[in-house]
Design a protein around this motif. Structure first.
Motif, short mmCIF file in Angstrom:
data_model
loop_
_atom_site.label_atom_id
_atom_site.label_comp_id
_atom_site.label_asym_id
_atom_site.label_seq_id
_atom_site.Cartn_x
_atom_site.Cartn_y
_atom_site.Cartn_z
N UNK A 49 13.06 -8.07 8.90
CA UNK A 49 11.71 -7.51 8.74
C UNK A 49 11.44 -7.14 7.29
N UNK A 50 10.19 -7.17 6.87
CA UNK A 50 9.84 -6.80 5.48
C UNK A 50 10.26 -5.37 5.18
N UNK A 51 10.58 -5.10 3.93
CA UNK A 51 11.00 -3.75 3.55
C UNK A 51 9.86 -2.75 3.74
N UNK A 52 8.62 -3.19 3.50
CA UNK A 52 7.45 -2.34 3.71
C UNK A 52 6.61 -2.97 4.82
N UNK A 106 1.66 -0.84 -1.19
CA UNK A 106 0.99 -1.20 -2.44
C UNK A 106 -0.30 -0.39 -2.59
N UNK A 107 -0.78 -0.34 -3.83
CA UNK A 107 -2.00 0.39 -4.12
C UNK A 107 -3.13 -0.07 -3.20
N UNK A 108 -3.87 0.90 -2.71
CA UNK A 108 -4.97 0.59 -1.79
C UNK A 108 -6.21 1.37 -2.20
N UNK A 109 -6.82 1.01 -3.35
CA UNK A 109 -7.99 1.75 -3.83
C UNK A 109 -9.14 1.72 -2.83
N UNK A 110 -9.69 2.88 -2.57
CA UNK A 110 -10.82 2.98 -1.67
C UNK A 110 -10.47 2.95 -0.19
#
Length: 207
Positions: free
Chosen positions: A146-149, A91-95
Protein backbone atom coordinates in the motif's frame (compact mmCIF):
# COMPACT_ATOMS: atom_id res chain seq x y z
CA UNK A 1 -26.94 -14.08 40.33
CA UNK A 2 -25.54 -10.61 40.44
CA UNK A 3 -24.37 -9.20 37.13
CA UNK A 4 -21.18 -7.23 36.94
CA UNK A 5 -21.50 -3.78 35.45
CA UNK A 6 -18.67 -2.26 33.48
CA UNK A 7 -18.48 1.48 33.22
CA UNK A 8 -18.84 2.39 29.56
CA UNK A 9 -17.02 5.41 28.12
CA UNK A 10 -19.35 8.27 27.26
CA UNK A 11 -19.89 8.84 23.58
CA UNK A 12 -18.82 12.19 22.20
CA UNK A 13 -21.30 14.48 20.48
CA UNK A 14 -19.57 13.75 17.17
CA UNK A 15 -19.96 9.99 17.66
CA UNK A 16 -23.64 10.39 18.52
CA UNK A 17 -24.29 12.54 15.47
CA UNK A 18 -22.35 10.19 13.23
CA UNK A 19 -24.43 7.29 14.48
CA UNK A 20 -27.56 9.34 13.90
CA UNK A 21 -26.45 9.98 10.33
CA UNK A 22 -26.19 6.25 9.62
CA UNK A 23 -29.52 5.61 11.36
CA UNK A 24 -31.23 8.34 9.34
CA UNK A 25 -29.94 6.89 6.07
CA UNK A 26 -30.97 3.37 7.02
CA UNK A 27 -34.48 4.36 8.11
CA UNK A 28 -35.16 7.18 5.68
CA UNK A 29 -35.77 9.65 8.53
CA UNK A 30 -34.66 13.28 8.05
CA UNK A 31 -31.62 14.45 9.98
CA UNK A 32 -32.16 17.24 12.55
CA UNK A 33 -30.75 20.61 11.53
CA UNK A 34 -28.09 20.48 14.26
CA UNK A 35 -26.64 17.31 12.68
CA UNK A 36 -26.78 18.51 9.10
CA UNK A 37 -23.03 18.97 8.96
CA UNK A 38 -21.53 20.80 6.00
CA UNK A 39 -24.26 21.27 3.42
CA UNK A 40 -22.73 20.60 -0.01
CA UNK A 41 -23.34 22.81 -3.02
CA UNK A 42 -25.72 21.44 -5.67
CA UNK A 43 -22.69 20.54 -7.78
CA UNK A 44 -20.94 18.62 -4.99
CA UNK A 45 -24.21 16.88 -4.09
CA UNK A 46 -24.55 15.71 -7.71
CA UNK A 47 -20.89 14.65 -7.81
CA UNK A 48 -21.18 12.53 -4.66
CA UNK A 49 -24.36 10.88 -5.91
CA UNK A 50 -22.75 10.18 -9.29
CA UNK A 51 -19.58 8.68 -7.81
CA UNK A 52 -21.51 6.58 -5.31
CA UNK A 53 -23.58 5.18 -8.16
CA UNK A 54 -20.39 4.35 -10.10
CA UNK A 55 -18.94 2.45 -7.13
CA UNK A 56 -22.15 0.45 -6.61
CA UNK A 57 -24.22 0.68 -9.81
CA UNK A 58 -27.82 -0.34 -10.19
CA UNK A 59 -28.35 -4.01 -11.05
CA UNK A 60 -31.30 -6.07 -9.89
CA UNK A 61 -31.01 -3.98 -6.72
CA UNK A 62 -30.74 -0.18 -6.36
CA UNK A 63 -27.33 1.46 -6.68
CA UNK A 64 -25.61 3.52 -4.00
CA UNK A 65 -26.71 6.78 -5.60
CA UNK A 66 -30.29 5.54 -5.74
CA UNK A 67 -30.53 4.92 -1.99
CA UNK A 68 -29.12 8.28 -0.87
CA UNK A 69 -25.47 7.50 -0.19
CA UNK A 70 -24.53 10.78 -1.88
CA UNK A 71 -26.49 12.63 0.82
CA UNK A 72 -24.95 10.49 3.56
CA UNK A 73 -21.35 11.27 2.60
CA UNK A 74 -21.27 14.97 3.65
CA UNK A 75 -22.61 13.97 7.07
CA UNK A 76 -20.01 11.24 7.38
CA UNK A 77 -17.22 13.63 6.37
CA UNK A 78 -18.40 16.38 8.72
CA UNK A 79 -18.56 14.05 11.71
CA UNK A 80 -15.25 12.33 11.11
CA UNK A 81 -16.19 8.79 10.08
CA UNK A 82 -13.20 6.83 8.72
CA UNK A 83 -10.85 9.44 10.15
CA UNK A 84 -12.05 12.21 7.85
CA UNK A 85 -11.67 14.91 10.53
CA UNK A 86 -8.10 14.04 11.45
CA UNK A 87 -5.40 16.60 10.55
CA UNK A 88 -4.35 16.17 6.93
CA UNK A 89 -0.75 14.98 6.60
CA UNK A 90 -0.61 14.42 2.88
CA UNK A 91 0.57 16.71 0.09
CA UNK A 92 -0.33 20.39 0.19
CA UNK A 93 -4.04 20.94 -0.35
CA UNK A 94 -4.62 24.70 -0.71
CA UNK A 95 -8.24 25.65 -0.27
CA UNK A 96 -9.26 22.14 0.75
CA UNK A 97 -8.56 22.21 4.49
CA UNK A 98 -10.91 23.07 7.34
CA UNK A 99 -9.89 25.35 10.19
CA UNK A 100 -8.96 22.27 12.24
CA UNK A 101 -6.53 21.12 9.54
CA UNK A 102 -8.66 18.23 8.26
CA UNK A 103 -9.25 17.66 4.58
CA UNK A 104 -12.57 18.42 2.88
CA UNK A 105 -12.87 15.08 1.12
CA UNK A 106 -15.78 16.19 -1.02
CA UNK A 107 -13.86 19.18 -2.41
CA UNK A 108 -10.76 17.04 -2.89
CA UNK A 109 -12.76 14.52 -4.89
CA UNK A 110 -14.20 17.25 -7.13
CA UNK A 111 -10.75 18.72 -7.78
CA UNK A 112 -9.10 15.34 -8.35
CA UNK A 113 -11.71 14.03 -10.77
CA UNK A 114 -11.70 17.29 -12.75
CA UNK A 115 -7.90 17.14 -12.93
CA UNK A 116 -7.96 13.60 -14.26
CA UNK A 117 -10.71 14.43 -16.71
CA UNK A 118 -8.95 17.54 -17.96
CA UNK A 119 -12.32 19.30 -17.79
CA UNK A 120 -15.56 19.16 -15.80
CA UNK A 121 -15.89 15.54 -14.71
CA UNK A 122 -19.68 15.82 -14.50
CA UNK A 123 -19.86 16.85 -18.17
CA UNK A 124 -18.31 13.55 -19.30
CA UNK A 125 -20.35 10.58 -20.59
CA UNK A 126 -21.03 7.94 -17.89
CA UNK A 127 -18.58 5.45 -19.44
CA UNK A 128 -15.71 7.95 -19.21
CA UNK A 129 -16.68 8.90 -15.67
CA UNK A 130 -16.58 5.25 -14.64
CA UNK A 131 -13.16 4.80 -16.28
CA UNK A 132 -11.69 7.73 -14.37
CA UNK A 133 -13.08 6.51 -11.05
CA UNK A 134 -11.70 3.03 -11.79
CA UNK A 135 -8.23 4.51 -12.41
CA UNK A 136 -8.41 6.46 -9.15
CA UNK A 137 -9.46 3.30 -7.33
CA UNK A 138 -6.69 1.19 -8.85
CA UNK A 139 -4.05 3.69 -7.72
CA UNK A 140 -5.50 3.91 -4.20
CA UNK A 141 -5.60 0.11 -3.85
CA UNK A 142 -2.51 -1.16 -5.71
CA UNK A 143 -1.76 -4.84 -6.09
CA UNK A 144 1.57 -4.48 -4.29
CA UNK A 145 2.43 -2.77 -1.00
CA UNK A 146 0.00 0.00 0.00
CA UNK A 147 1.12 3.61 -0.56
CA UNK A 148 2.93 5.24 2.36
CA UNK A 149 0.32 8.02 2.38
CA UNK A 150 -3.18 6.61 1.76
CA UNK A 151 -5.27 8.39 -0.84
CA UNK A 152 -8.34 10.26 0.45
CA UNK A 153 -10.25 7.95 -1.89
CA UNK A 154 -9.71 5.09 0.59
CA UNK A 155 -11.91 6.80 3.19
CA UNK A 156 -14.42 7.98 0.58
CA UNK A 157 -14.91 4.49 -0.83
CA UNK A 158 -15.19 2.94 2.63
CA UNK A 159 -17.94 5.41 3.50
CA UNK A 160 -19.79 4.73 0.25
CA UNK A 161 -19.81 1.04 1.15
CA UNK A 162 -20.77 1.74 4.76
CA UNK A 163 -23.61 4.01 3.67
CA UNK A 164 -24.90 1.52 1.15
CA UNK A 165 -24.77 -1.58 3.32
CA UNK A 166 -26.47 0.20 6.24
CA UNK A 167 -29.32 1.34 3.98
CA UNK A 168 -32.51 -0.68 3.74
CA UNK A 169 -31.79 -1.78 0.18
CA UNK A 170 -28.16 -2.65 0.88
CA UNK A 171 -28.85 -4.57 4.06
CA UNK A 172 -32.00 -6.44 3.03
CA UNK A 173 -31.94 -6.66 -0.78
CA UNK A 174 -28.30 -6.62 -1.89
CA UNK A 175 -27.42 -8.86 1.05
CA UNK A 176 -29.44 -11.75 2.42
CA UNK A 177 -31.25 -10.73 5.56
CA UNK A 178 -31.81 -13.10 8.49
CA UNK A 179 -33.41 -11.24 11.40
CA UNK A 180 -33.03 -14.00 13.99
CA UNK A 181 -30.51 -16.73 13.10
CA UNK A 182 -31.85 -20.07 14.31
CA UNK A 183 -28.49 -21.78 14.71
CA UNK A 184 -24.79 -21.46 14.06
CA UNK A 185 -23.58 -22.87 10.77
CA UNK A 186 -19.81 -22.87 10.45
CA UNK A 187 -19.93 -23.77 6.75
CA UNK A 188 -22.75 -22.84 4.40
CA UNK A 189 -22.78 -24.24 0.83
CA UNK A 190 -22.42 -21.46 -1.74
CA UNK A 191 -24.77 -21.59 -4.70
CA UNK A 192 -24.60 -19.53 -7.92
CA UNK A 193 -26.08 -16.09 -7.31
CA UNK A 194 -25.85 -16.39 -3.52
CA UNK A 195 -25.43 -13.15 -1.60
CA UNK A 196 -23.54 -12.43 1.60
CA UNK A 197 -25.59 -12.08 4.78
CA UNK A 198 -26.19 -8.56 6.09
CA UNK A 199 -25.39 -9.74 9.63
CA UNK A 200 -21.94 -10.95 8.55
CA UNK A 201 -19.81 -7.84 8.06
CA UNK A 202 -16.71 -9.92 7.48
CA UNK A 203 -18.27 -10.77 4.12
CA UNK A 204 -18.32 -7.13 3.05
CA UNK A 205 -15.00 -6.10 1.56
CA UNK A 206 -14.14 -2.47 2.28
CA UNK A 207 -11.36 -2.26 -0.27
Amino acid sequence: MQHLRHKQPRATRREVLAGAAIFALATGLPMPASAAGEAPSPRIALLLKTVAQIVIPRSDTPGAGDVGVGAFLPLAFAHGLEGTREPWRGAAAPGLLRADGSLRHDLWLDQELNRRAGRDFLALPPAQQAKIVAQLDAEAFPAGPPPSAPSPWVAIKALILTGYYTSEAGASKELQYNLIPGRWDADIPLKPGARAYSSDWTAVEFG
